[in-house]
Write a protein that holds these residues in place. Structure first.
Motif, short mmCIF file in Angstrom:
data_model
loop_
_atom_site.label_atom_id
_atom_site.label_comp_id
_atom_site.label_asym_id
_atom_site.label_seq_id
_atom_site.Cartn_x
_atom_site.Cartn_y
_atom_site.Cartn_z
N LEU A 47 0.83 -1.21 0.00
CA LEU A 47 0.00 0.00 0.00
C LEU A 47 0.86 1.26 0.00
O LEU A 47 0.52 2.26 -0.64
CB LEU A 47 -0.93 -0.01 1.22
N THR A 48 2.00 1.22 0.69
CA THR A 48 2.91 2.37 0.69
C THR A 48 3.42 2.64 -0.73
O THR A 48 3.49 3.81 -1.16
CB THR A 48 4.10 2.09 1.62
N GLY A 49 3.76 1.59 -1.46
CA GLY A 49 4.20 1.77 -2.84
C GLY A 49 3.12 2.38 -3.71
O GLY A 49 3.38 3.24 -4.56
N ALA A 50 1.86 1.94 -3.50
CA ALA A 50 0.74 2.49 -4.28
C ALA A 50 0.51 3.96 -3.94
O ALA A 50 0.27 4.78 -4.84
CB ALA A 50 -0.52 1.67 -3.99
N TYR A 51 0.59 4.31 -2.65
CA TYR A 51 0.42 5.72 -2.27
C TYR A 51 1.55 6.58 -2.83
O TYR A 51 1.32 7.72 -3.25
CB TYR A 51 0.37 5.85 -0.74
N LEU A 52 2.78 6.07 -2.82
CA LEU A 52 3.90 6.84 -3.36
C LEU A 52 3.70 7.10 -4.86
O LEU A 52 4.02 8.19 -5.35
CB LEU A 52 5.22 6.10 -3.11
N ALA A 53 3.18 6.09 -5.57
CA ALA A 53 2.92 6.27 -7.00
C ALA A 53 1.94 7.40 -7.23
O ALA A 53 2.11 8.24 -8.14
CB ALA A 53 2.38 4.97 -7.60
N TRP A 54 0.87 7.45 -6.41
CA TRP A 54 -0.12 8.53 -6.56
C TRP A 54 0.44 9.87 -6.09
O TRP A 54 0.24 10.90 -6.73
CB TRP A 54 -1.37 8.18 -5.75
N TRP A 55 1.13 9.87 -4.96
CA TRP A 55 1.63 11.12 -4.37
C TRP A 55 2.62 11.80 -5.31
O TRP A 55 2.61 13.04 -5.46
CB TRP A 55 2.29 10.82 -3.02
N LEU A 56 3.49 11.03 -5.94
CA LEU A 56 4.51 11.62 -6.80
C LEU A 56 4.01 11.85 -8.23
O LEU A 56 4.60 12.65 -8.96
CB LEU A 56 5.75 10.71 -6.84
N GLY A 57 2.94 11.15 -8.61
CA GLY A 57 2.46 11.29 -9.99
C GLY A 57 1.08 11.89 -10.14
O GLY A 57 0.70 12.30 -11.24
N GLY A 58 0.33 11.94 -9.03
CA GLY A 58 -1.03 12.45 -9.12
C GLY A 58 -1.93 11.51 -9.89
O GLY A 58 -1.63 10.33 -10.07
N GLU A 59 -3.06 12.05 -10.36
CA GLU A 59 -4.02 11.21 -11.08
C GLU A 59 -3.50 10.80 -12.45
O GLU A 59 -3.95 9.80 -13.01
CB GLU A 59 -5.35 11.96 -11.23
N GLN A 60 -2.57 11.56 -13.02
CA GLN A 60 -2.00 11.22 -14.31
C GLN A 60 -0.48 11.25 -14.20
O GLN A 60 0.12 12.32 -14.11
CB GLN A 60 -2.47 12.21 -15.38
N GLN A 61 0.12 10.09 -14.17
CA GLN A 61 1.57 10.03 -14.06
C GLN A 61 2.24 10.56 -15.33
O GLN A 61 1.68 10.50 -16.42
CB GLN A 61 2.03 8.59 -13.82
N THR A 62 3.44 11.08 -15.13
CA THR A 62 4.30 11.44 -16.27
C THR A 62 5.55 10.56 -16.17
O THR A 62 5.79 9.92 -15.14
CB THR A 62 4.70 12.92 -16.21
N GLY A 119 -5.49 10.46 3.80
CA GLY A 119 -6.94 10.47 3.91
C GLY A 119 -7.55 9.10 3.63
O GLY A 119 -6.83 8.12 3.39
N ASP A 120 -8.88 9.06 3.65
CA ASP A 120 -9.58 7.79 3.46
C ASP A 120 -10.18 7.65 2.06
O ASP A 120 -10.93 6.70 1.80
CB ASP A 120 -10.70 7.66 4.51
N ASP A 121 -9.89 8.60 1.17
CA ASP A 121 -10.43 8.51 -0.19
C ASP A 121 -9.63 7.53 -1.04
O ASP A 121 -8.48 7.20 -0.73
CB ASP A 121 -10.41 9.89 -0.86
N VAL A 122 -10.25 7.08 -2.12
CA VAL A 122 -9.55 6.24 -3.10
C VAL A 122 -8.75 7.15 -4.02
O VAL A 122 -9.28 8.10 -4.59
CB VAL A 122 -10.56 5.41 -3.92
N HIS A 123 -7.46 6.87 -4.15
CA HIS A 123 -6.58 7.69 -4.98
C HIS A 123 -6.22 6.90 -6.24
O HIS A 123 -5.34 6.03 -6.22
CB HIS A 123 -5.32 8.08 -4.22
N ALA A 124 -6.91 7.21 -7.32
CA ALA A 124 -6.65 6.53 -8.59
C ALA A 124 -5.53 7.25 -9.33
O ALA A 124 -5.42 8.48 -9.28
CB ALA A 124 -7.91 6.51 -9.44
N THR A 125 -4.71 6.50 -10.00
CA THR A 125 -3.64 7.08 -10.81
C THR A 125 -3.57 6.35 -12.14
O THR A 125 -3.79 5.14 -12.21
CB THR A 125 -2.29 6.98 -10.07
#
Length: 295
Positions: A47-62, A119-125
């Protein structure tokens, strides 16, 4: 959609899910089978890896954000593995129950910290440009990212198998399982081997979280779901083995994917029914790494 396309799509989905499950389960199997530590915090690393992917890339990764995320999950996974090794070392000669309680507590604390941070929301990326959307092959439409995931996961799978089965480091890991005292007489500190196994296993989990983020999306509770699936794969595959979790992960990937496509209401029953059937025939799993004088 024609029945043939549905079947092919379900089977390819199963291959993608199976290879991703193997990356997660391989780390858990190494830590459990080789170091004899039941690490219930393994899902938190995913889950930490998934959150890092979203945190560093947002909803649309570059592509730059993906590169930063790759570095971040490796560094965080290695640091978490080293920390887990230190925290569980005092219980290395105690029962699995005590280890499970400690690592479960770590998992609960990690879940609270991640919820407080994200937070408790779903963070899609979404994957970076070029990896999203669909491809059409001979009239068959399929998500491009899942095909990329299969390729990347297959490379990691080969790398893990080659490292454990064909390199001196893998031989050292396996020798430590058989006789830690013998390894110590060669001048190698088994405690460093232990840290190495934890680091490798934890990095695999965070990298799997990064790869799985566009599919599962970072959200509370995902750590528990992934942990249960990884435990099923490890138990069926056999502790400490690499081939066993690989076979089990590919098997359960197909059961999960094809089951949801054909019998969606019975998917969970098929998964755990297969677990029960395999354990009834082979209680120690499909492949078991021989353990000698483990202490």
């Amino acid at each position: 959609m024609p029945t043939t396309q549905i079947a092919v799509t379900a089977m390819v989905n199963g291959l993608a899910v199976g290879l991703l499950l193997f990356i997660i389960a391989a780390g858990l199997s190494l830590i459990f089978g080789m170091m004899d530590v039941l690490n219930l915090a393994h899902g938190s690393l995913f889950l930490t890896g998934a959150y890092l992917a979203w945190w560093l890339g947002g909803e649309q990764q570059t592509w730059p954000s993906l590169a930063r995320a790759v570095v971040a999950v490796i560094v965080v996974g290695a640091a978490a593995g080293g920390l887990l090794s230190l925290m569980t070392a005092p219980l290395s000669r105690r029962s699995h129950l005590e280890q499970a309680l400690l690592t479960l507590g770590i998992a609960l604390v990690a879940a609270d910290i991640l919820s407080a941070l994200f937070g408790d929301d779903v963070h899609a990326t979404e994957p970076p440009p070029g990896l999203g959307g669909t491809v059409v092959i001979a009239g068959w439409t399929y998500p491009r990212y899942r095909l990329v995931l299969i390729g990347v996961a297959a490379l990691i799978t080969v790398g893990v198998y080659w490292t454990i089965e064909r390199t001196s480091m893998g031989a050292l890991f396996r020798a430590t399982v058989s006789d830690r005292d013998m390894v110590a007489t060669t001048g190698v500190d088994p405690r460093l081997v232990r840290v190495g196994v934890f680091v490798l296993g934890s990095v695999l989990a965070t990298v799997a979280g990064l790869l799985g983020a566009p599919i599962y999306h970072a959200r509370p509770g995902l750590d528990t779901t992934i942990l249960v699936l990884a435990l099923v794969v490890v138990v069926v595959g056999g502790l400490g083995s690499i081939r066993g979790p690989l076979v089990a992960a590919l098997l359960f990937g197909q059961i999960e994917s094809v089951g949801r496509a054909v019998l969606p209401g019975l998917a969970s029953f098929l998964l755990f029914g297969t677990l029960a059937a395999v354990l009834a025939v082979r209680p120690r799993g499909l492949f078991v790494l021989t353990s000698g004088a483990r202490r």
